[in-house]
Design an enzyme around this catalytic site. Structure first.
Site, PDB file in Angstrom:
ATOM      1  N   ASN A 191      18.597   3.544  91.600  1.00 42.41           N
ATOM      2  CA  ASN A 191      18.155   4.922  91.401  1.00 42.41           C
ATOM      3  C   ASN A 191      17.975   5.608  92.753  1.00 42.41           C
ATOM      4  O   ASN A 191      17.338   5.063  93.660  1.00 42.41           O
ATOM      5  CB  ASN A 191      16.831   4.963  90.628  1.00 42.41           C
ATOM      6  CG  ASN A 191      16.501   6.379  90.125  1.00 42.41           C
ATOM      7  OD1 ASN A 191      17.267   7.315  90.349  1.00 42.41           O
ATOM      8  ND2 ASN A 191      15.384   6.518  89.447  1.00 42.41           N
ATOM      9  N   GLU A 211      12.259  13.717  96.223  1.00 44.77           N
ATOM     10  CA  GLU A 211      11.006  13.317  95.579  1.00 44.77           C
ATOM     11  C   GLU A 211      10.157  12.537  96.572  1.00 44.77           C
ATOM     12  O   GLU A 211       8.945  12.491  96.452  1.00 44.77           O
ATOM     13  CB  GLU A 211      11.305  12.435  94.348  1.00 44.77           C
ATOM     14  CG  GLU A 211      10.083  12.059  93.509  1.00 44.77           C
ATOM     15  CD  GLU A 211       9.310  10.845  94.023  1.00 44.77           C
ATOM     16  OE1 GLU A 211       8.220  10.593  93.530  1.00 44.77           O
ATOM     17  OE2 GLU A 211       9.791  10.143  94.938  1.00 44.77           O
ATOM     18  N   HIS A 239      22.365  12.141  85.144  1.00 41.96           N
ATOM     19  CA  HIS A 239      21.353  11.523  85.997  1.00 41.96           C
ATOM     20  C   HIS A 239      21.181  10.066  85.545  1.00 41.96           C
ATOM     21  O   HIS A 239      21.092   9.797  84.349  1.00 41.96           O
ATOM     22  CB  HIS A 239      20.027  12.272  85.873  1.00 41.96           C
ATOM     23  CG  HIS A 239      18.895  11.529  86.508  1.00 41.96           C
ATOM     24  ND1 HIS A 239      18.939  11.134  87.823  1.00 41.96           N
ATOM     25  CD2 HIS A 239      17.718  11.064  86.009  1.00 41.96           C
ATOM     26  CE1 HIS A 239      17.833  10.468  88.102  1.00 41.96           C
ATOM     27  NE2 HIS A 239      17.076  10.408  87.022  1.00 41.96           N
ATOM     28  N   CYS A 275      13.636  14.058  89.933  1.00 46.95           N
ATOM     29  CA  CYS A 275      15.057  13.839  90.201  1.00 46.95           C
ATOM     30  C   CYS A 275      15.907  15.087  89.982  1.00 46.95           C
ATOM     31  O   CYS A 275      17.111  15.068  90.214  1.00 46.95           O
ATOM     32  CB  CYS A 275      15.573  12.701  89.321  1.00 46.95           C
ATOM     33  SG  CYS A 275      14.600  11.207  89.487  1.00 46.95           S
ATOM     34  N   THR A 304      14.683  -0.885  89.107  1.00 48.00           N
ATOM     35  CA  THR A 304      15.413   0.392  89.127  1.00 48.00           C
ATOM     36  C   THR A 304      15.094   1.177  90.401  1.00 48.00           C
ATOM     37  O   THR A 304      15.017   2.398  90.371  1.00 48.00           O
ATOM     38  CB  THR A 304      15.100   1.236  87.863  1.00 48.00           C
ATOM     39  OG1 THR A 304      13.690   1.509  87.819  1.00 48.00           O
ATOM     40  CG2 THR A 304      15.494   0.513  86.595  1.00 48.00           C
TER      41      THR A 304
HETATM   42  N1  COA Z   1      20.326  -9.651  78.174  1.00 51.75           N
HETATM   43  C1  COA Z   1      20.801  -8.409  77.929  1.00 51.75           C
HETATM   44  N2  COA Z   1      19.994  -7.329  77.735  1.00 51.75           N
HETATM   45  C2  COA Z   1      18.658  -7.523  77.788  1.00 51.75           C
HETATM   46  C3  COA Z   1      18.107  -8.802  78.022  1.00 51.75           C
HETATM   47  C4  COA Z   1      19.006  -9.898  78.222  1.00 51.75           C
HETATM   48  N3  COA Z   1      18.562 -11.128  78.474  1.00 51.75           N
HETATM   49  N4  COA Z   1      16.761  -8.667  78.018  1.00 51.75           N
HETATM   50  C5  COA Z   1      16.494  -7.372  77.769  1.00 51.75           C
HETATM   51  N5  COA Z   1      17.624  -6.681  77.634  1.00 51.75           N
HETATM   52  C6  COA Z   1      17.797  -5.243  77.399  1.00 51.75           C
HETATM   53  C7  COA Z   1      16.797  -4.661  76.410  1.00 51.75           C
HETATM   54  O1  COA Z   1      17.211  -4.835  75.081  1.00 51.75           O
HETATM   55  C8  COA Z   1      16.779  -3.200  76.842  1.00 51.75           C
HETATM   56  O2  COA Z   1      17.912  -2.553  76.338  1.00 51.75           O
HETATM   57  P1  COA Z   1      17.748  -1.252  75.366  1.00 51.75           P
HETATM   58  O3  COA Z   1      16.965  -0.233  76.143  1.00 51.75           O
HETATM   59  O4  COA Z   1      19.150  -0.829  75.124  1.00 51.75           O
HETATM   60  O5  COA Z   1      17.011  -1.751  74.175  1.00 51.75           O
HETATM   61  C9  COA Z   1      16.969  -3.287  78.360  1.00 51.75           C
HETATM   62  O6  COA Z   1      17.505  -4.583  78.627  1.00 51.75           O
HETATM   63  C10 COA Z   1      15.663  -3.142  79.126  1.00 51.75           C
HETATM   64  O7  COA Z   1      14.741  -4.011  78.551  1.00 51.75           O
HETATM   65  P2  COA Z   1      13.179  -3.613  78.481  1.00 51.75           P
HETATM   66  O8  COA Z   1      12.463  -4.712  77.801  1.00 51.75           O
HETATM   67  O9  COA Z   1      13.031  -2.237  77.942  1.00 51.75           O
HETATM   68  O10 COA Z   1      12.867  -3.639  80.044  1.00 51.75           O
HETATM   69  P3  COA Z   1      11.621  -3.199  80.852  1.00 51.75           P
HETATM   70  O11 COA Z   1      10.363  -3.185  80.065  1.00 51.75           O
HETATM   71  O12 COA Z   1      11.660  -4.087  82.044  1.00 51.75           O
HETATM   72  O13 COA Z   1      11.912  -1.666  81.287  1.00 51.75           O
HETATM   73  C11 COA Z   1      12.996   0.244  82.185  1.00 51.75           C
HETATM   74  C12 COA Z   1      13.182  -1.184  81.647  1.00 51.75           C
HETATM   75  C13 COA Z   1      14.352   0.815  82.509  1.00 51.75           C
HETATM   76  C14 COA Z   1      12.318   1.110  81.119  1.00 51.75           C
HETATM   77  C15 COA Z   1      12.106   0.138  83.466  1.00 51.75           C
HETATM   78  O14 COA Z   1      12.837  -0.534  84.449  1.00 51.75           O
HETATM   79  C16 COA Z   1      11.695   1.495  84.011  1.00 51.75           C
HETATM   80  O15 COA Z   1      10.743   2.096  83.544  1.00 51.75           O
HETATM   81  N6  COA Z   1      12.421   1.997  85.030  1.00 51.75           N
HETATM   82  C17 COA Z   1      12.177   3.319  85.584  1.00 51.75           C
HETATM   83  C18 COA Z   1      12.924   4.353  84.789  1.00 51.75           C
HETATM   84  C19 COA Z   1      12.751   5.690  85.422  1.00 51.75           C
HETATM   85  O16 COA Z   1      12.871   5.847  86.613  1.00 51.75           O
HETATM   86  N7  COA Z   1      12.440   6.714  84.633  1.00 51.75           N
HETATM   87  C20 COA Z   1      12.144   8.005  85.175  1.00 51.75           C
HETATM   88  C21 COA Z   1      13.339   8.816  85.469  1.00 51.75           C
HETATM   89  S1  COA Z   1      14.366   9.161  84.105  1.00 51.75           S
END
Ligand code: COA
Length: 404
Positions: free
Chosen positions: A280, A83, A237, A115, A156
């Site tokens: 990732n 990518e 993945h 990916c 990530t």
């Molecule tokens: N302790 C434990 N868990 C916690 C926490 C804490 N203090 N605070 C948050 N969490 C959990 C949340 O509940 C959530 O879990 P869930 O998804 O099971 O509900 C997780 O941590 C992530 O929290 P979130 O608020 O959604 O985090 P974010 O807004 O920072 O986003 C991703 C997380 C993964 C969506 C973001 O990092 C992202 O977009 N990454 C890229 C993903 C990607 O590459 N996608 C394309 C290819 S598939």
């Protein structure tokens, strides 16, 4: 089926970067509870490329031990999936061809679909070997996952390469027919040509991934694939390792099973170990899952493994494979663990400096300081040309096929 030619992964080798950023360091910088990273998304650290490392140097580092062990005989095709391409026209695999000294009688092409492209490369390689079983195809996937500083995606990131030799009568994994495939036009993750960092709609990408699990599995079943209970383990993945758990739970429920944590844990055991430390790695991610499984699980001989490959945008594929008896003597487990454990942790300032590094676009000469400890390095950009060279540790590894 009796008499059917077995084709699959004959050898597999991974490489990653010189540096790593721990999620403790990132959490402290971003004012985030580290439990969100460790437990919420399932990540411990991420590989960060040194200034003279990129997808080409990692790819060559992953492929060199395969060439050293098996030679180049029968390799007429190199398929390079990424990518994070370094050029809009030239395939990164051509640089790897030069670094490894591969023969000229080879075709090379670069494949892209977020990916997913590593799996496209694997399947195309299998087709070529079926056409001529004397041939072997070198499949390489290599990626640097990069998001904006301070964005949700930042936690990530990661970087790695995998090289696989695809052949008849493979020593590691026989890849099975059929495959289940799925495509849906969604904008969950993408990177316009003018950006070095990806854009992602995080929650949408999770939903799109789960819809693709359903779609690919449905097609796999229609094509006459195995029942879900036939599989001993599943490699998914992993944009972050928690995604594999979400995906497997979703698949079980979609198939009408109750998804209990213990069963899910058993099915995914070991497959997230390398990804949790590397982060990732886009096209490489599912194959890091396979490497971790083969390297760390008890004997898997004759066990069926399920693979789910997802590339945002989106294309997905589900397929099965069977682990070949006596596969263990062909593994590179010690080398893989070492590649991860020898990374040097960096502080936030150093990580930020590397994250922000970009070559000037003036066409001048821009040599790079030597930083990598790997066998190949990017020497710099000279008159718009990327120049690669062998690094400090360029001694070829000629180890025979015994467990490393
Ligand atoms: N302790 C434990 N868990 C916690 C926490 C804490 N203090 N605070 C948050 N969490 C959990 C949340 O509940 C959530 O879990 P869930 O998804 O099971 O509900 C997780 O941590 C992530 O929290 P979130 O608020 O959604 O985090 P974010 O807004 O920072 O986003 C991703 C997380 C993964 C969506 C973001 O990092 C992202 O977009 N990454 C890229 C993903 C990607 O590459 N996608 C394309 C290819 S598939």
């Amino acid at each position: 089926m009796p008499g059917e030619l077995a084709v699959g992964i004959h050898d597999l080798s991974i490489a990653t970067t010189r540096y790593a950023l721990t999620h403790e360091t990132l959490a402290a910088q971003n004012g985030v509870d580290v439990a969100k990273y460790h437990d919420g998304i399932g990540q411990r650290s991420m590989s960060v490329p040194a200034i003279d490392e990129d997808i080409v140097t990692m790819a060559a580092g992953a492929a060199a031990p395969i060439i050293a062990r098996h030679g180049t005989h029968g390799i007429r095709t190199v398929l390079f999936a990424t990518e994070s391409s370094v050029d809009q026209a030239k395939a990164g695999g051509v640089h790897v061809h030069a670094l490894l000294g591969l023969p000229s009688a080879v075709r090379i092409v670069e494949l892209k679909q977020a990916c997913y492209a590593g799996t496209a490369a694997l399947q195309f390689a299998i087709g070529l070997v079926h056409r001529d079983p004397a041939q072997r195809v070198l499949v390489i996937a290599s990626d640097v996952s990069k998001y904006d500083l301070g964005s949700p995606g930042e936690a990530t990131q990661g970087a790695a390469a995998v090289a696989m030799l695809v052949s008849a009568d493979p020593a590691l994994v026989r890849v099975e027919n059929p495959s289940g495939v799925f495509t849906s036009d969604v904008m969950d993750f993408w990177r316009p040509n003018y950006r070095s960092t990806a854009l992602v709609k995080g929650r949408d990408s999770i939903s799109a991934y789960l819809r693709a699990v359903e779609g690919a599995w449905t097609d796999y079943t229609r094509q006459g694939g195995r029942k879900i209970n036939d599989f001993h383990a599943f490699c998914y993945h992993q944009p972050f390792t928690k995604m594999a758990f979400k995906a497997h739970r979703h698949l079980l429920e979609f198939c009408g099973y109750e998804a209990d944590d213990e069963g899910i844990g058993r099915a995914l055991r070991h497959t997230t170990e390398y990804n949790a430390a590397i982060g990732n790695s886009y096209t490489v991610s599912m194959y890091l899952g396979l490497a971790a499984l083969l390297d760390n699980a008890d004997d898997l001989s004759d066990q069926a493994i399920g693979f789910f490959s997802y590339g945002s945008g989106s294309v997905a594929e589900f397929f099965g494979g069977t682990v070949v008896p006596a596969y263990r003597v062909h593994l590179r487990s010690a080398r893989h663990r070492d590649a991860i454990s020898r990374r040097v942790p960096v502080d936030y300032a150093k990580y930020r400096q590397m994250h922000e590094h970009e070559f000037p676009t003036d066409g001048g000469d821009h040599p790079l300081p030597r930083e990598t400890a790997g066998p190949y390095r990017l020497a710099g950009l000279f008159g718009h040309e990327r120049v690669y060279e062998t690094g400090a540790d360029s001694r070829p590894d000629r180890s025979p096929a015994t467990a490393e």
